[in-house]
Design a protein around this motif. Structure first.
Motif, PDB file in Angstrom:
ATOM      1  N   ASN A   1      42.446   8.692  31.396  1.00 60.31           N
ATOM      2  CA  ASN A   1      42.929   8.224  32.700  1.00 60.31           C
ATOM      3  C   ASN A   1      44.391   7.803  32.634  1.00 60.31           C
ATOM      4  O   ASN A   1      45.174   8.084  33.549  1.00 60.31           O
ATOM      5  CB  ASN A   1      42.071   7.035  33.182  1.00 60.31           C
TER       6      ASN A   1
ATOM      7  N   GLU B   1      46.647  10.857  32.421  1.00 58.39           N
ATOM      8  CA  GLU B   1      46.756  11.514  33.726  1.00 58.39           C
ATOM      9  C   GLU B   1      47.720  10.762  34.637  1.00 58.39           C
ATOM     10  O   GLU B   1      48.515  11.371  35.367  1.00 58.39           O
ATOM     11  CB  GLU B   1      45.379  11.620  34.378  1.00 58.39           C
ATOM     12  N   LYS B   2      47.694   9.430  34.587  1.00 54.60           N
ATOM     13  CA  LYS B   2      48.627   8.625  35.386  1.00 54.60           C
ATOM     14  C   LYS B   2      50.071   8.907  34.981  1.00 54.60           C
ATOM     15  O   LYS B   2      50.962   9.035  35.831  1.00 54.60           O
ATOM     16  CB  LYS B   2      48.324   7.140  35.214  1.00 54.60           C
TER      17      LYS B   2
ATOM     18  N   CYS C   1      51.235  12.294  36.204  1.00 54.00           N
ATOM     19  CA  CYS C   1      51.384  12.353  37.659  1.00 54.00           C
ATOM     20  C   CYS C   1      52.529  11.487  38.174  1.00 54.00           C
ATOM     21  O   CYS C   1      52.855  11.538  39.368  1.00 54.00           O
ATOM     22  CB  CYS C   1      50.080  11.921  38.338  1.00 54.00           C
TER      23      CYS C   1
ATOM     24  N   SER D   1      50.139  20.562  34.843  1.00 52.92           N
ATOM     25  CA  SER D   1      49.342  19.960  33.770  1.00 52.92           C
ATOM     26  C   SER D   1      47.963  19.587  34.298  1.00 52.92           C
ATOM     27  O   SER D   1      47.764  19.428  35.504  1.00 52.92           O
ATOM     28  CB  SER D   1      50.034  18.713  33.202  1.00 52.92           C
ATOM     29  N   SER D   2      47.007  19.471  33.384  1.00 53.39           N
ATOM     30  CA  SER D   2      45.669  19.000  33.724  1.00 53.39           C
ATOM     31  C   SER D   2      45.107  18.235  32.537  1.00 53.39           C
ATOM     32  O   SER D   2      45.482  18.484  31.387  1.00 53.39           O
ATOM     33  CB  SER D   2      44.745  20.166  34.094  1.00 53.39           C
ATOM     34  N   VAL D   3      44.205  17.299  32.824  1.00 53.86           N
ATOM     35  CA  VAL D   3      43.595  16.470  31.785  1.00 53.86           C
ATOM     36  C   VAL D   3      42.078  16.513  31.951  1.00 53.86           C
ATOM     37  O   VAL D   3      41.557  16.279  33.045  1.00 53.86           O
ATOM     38  CB  VAL D   3      44.083  15.004  31.875  1.00 53.86           C
ATOM     39  N   THR D   4      41.372  16.818  30.853  1.00 53.46           N
ATOM     40  CA  THR D   4      39.907  16.836  30.849  1.00 53.46           C
ATOM     41  C   THR D   4      39.414  15.913  29.748  1.00 53.46           C
ATOM     42  O   THR D   4      39.897  15.988  28.613  1.00 53.46           O
ATOM     43  CB  THR D   4      39.372  18.256  30.604  1.00 53.46           C
ATOM     44  N   THR D   5      38.448  15.058  30.090  1.00 47.71           N
ATOM     45  CA  THR D   5      37.900  14.108  29.118  1.00 47.71           C
ATOM     46  C   THR D   5      36.432  14.401  28.874  1.00 47.71           C
ATOM     47  O   THR D   5      35.664  14.627  29.811  1.00 47.71           O
ATOM     48  CB  THR D   5      38.048  12.659  29.618  1.00 47.71           C
TER      49      THR D   5
ATOM     50  N   ILE E   1      44.435  18.226  27.108  1.00 46.11           N
ATOM     51  CA  ILE E   1      45.530  18.372  28.063  1.00 46.11           C
ATOM     52  C   ILE E   1      46.007  19.817  28.009  1.00 46.11           C
ATOM     53  O   ILE E   1      46.201  20.376  26.921  1.00 46.11           O
ATOM     54  CB  ILE E   1      46.720  17.459  27.702  1.00 46.11           C
TER      55      ILE E   1
END
Length: 223
Positions: free
Chosen positions: A127, A130-131, A134, A164-168, A175
């Motif tokens: 999280n 991602e912040k 962004c 970009s994208s972030v997956t957890t 990333i």
């Protein structure tokens, strides 16, 4: 004189081999595989090899390129087979092209960043990453040479991040990011990674950075 572009992957332990050593590795491989590579002329002839932009140490890649010239005809399939029998583990020729874009066309690169955080820290770290991605700006300290001195300047990495994208998943964070690359401006994936970790102020247990593909300014895959 035939020109050929070789696409190769660089994974595993060879990610710690410098670009200069990769150059030497290929020169020896061409000799051992008896590839009729063209040599430059002059006082100190050497095999003609033109590489795509070098990776930082520790970064893997599925999308590296090497342009060569041949002094005699040889089928691309045969060249690939001979080199793959000769090159060390971790370097694999995956394709060969006789019709290709100029190296100067490279403008962007896709990367993946795999990070393993301590138990129970993955979701929060994802999280926070991602912040940061962004945010309107991502400020980082970058060293550069000015004459014989090294100076530290502050740069905004956000200008060089196209997407970009972030997956957890559990304590693992993935990333994916498209970054500026090539002659028009280049963002090191290592600088981005180090900056993200610094800004979220979180320890990590494992990381893997990999270049996935290169693109031209119109986002066409570089070949």
């Amino acid at each position: 004189m035939d020109e050929l572009r070789l696409k190769y992957s660089k994974t595993g332990a060879v990610k710690y081999i410098s670009h200069l050593d990769i150059t030497r590795c290929f020169a020896r491989a061409f000799a051992r595989a008896k590839i009729p590579i063209w040599f430059t002329e002059g006082y100190n002839p050497h095999p003609y090899m033109n590489f795509s932009p070098p990776l930082p140490l520790g970064v893997e890649s599925e999308s590296e390129f090497l342009d060569i010239r041949l002094s005699a005809e040889m089928a691309a399939v045969q060249i690939m087979a001979r080199l793959n029998d000769t090159l060390p583990n971790g370097i694999t020729i995956t394709a060969a092209y006789s019709d290709f874009m100029p190296q100067s066309a490279i403008a962007f690169a896709d990367y993946s960043f795999e990070i393993q955080f301590p138990m129970g820290k993955g979701a929060a770290a994802g999280n926070e990453i991602e912040k940061v991605l962004c945010a309107g700006e991502i400020l980082a300290e970058k060293q550069k040479k000015k004459g014989k001195k090294r100076i530290v300047t502050e740069v905004n990495l956000k200008d060089m991040i196209i997407s970009s994208s972030v997956t957890t998943g559990g304590d693992a964070v993935l990333i994916t990011a498209r970054l500026g690359a090539g002659e028009r401006g280049n963002l090191s994936p290592v600088l981005l990674f180090d900056t993200l970790i610094k800004l979220i102020n979180e320890n990590y247990e494992f990381k893997r950075i990999r270049r996935l593909a290169l693109f031209d300014k119109e986002y066409k895959e570089f070949k």
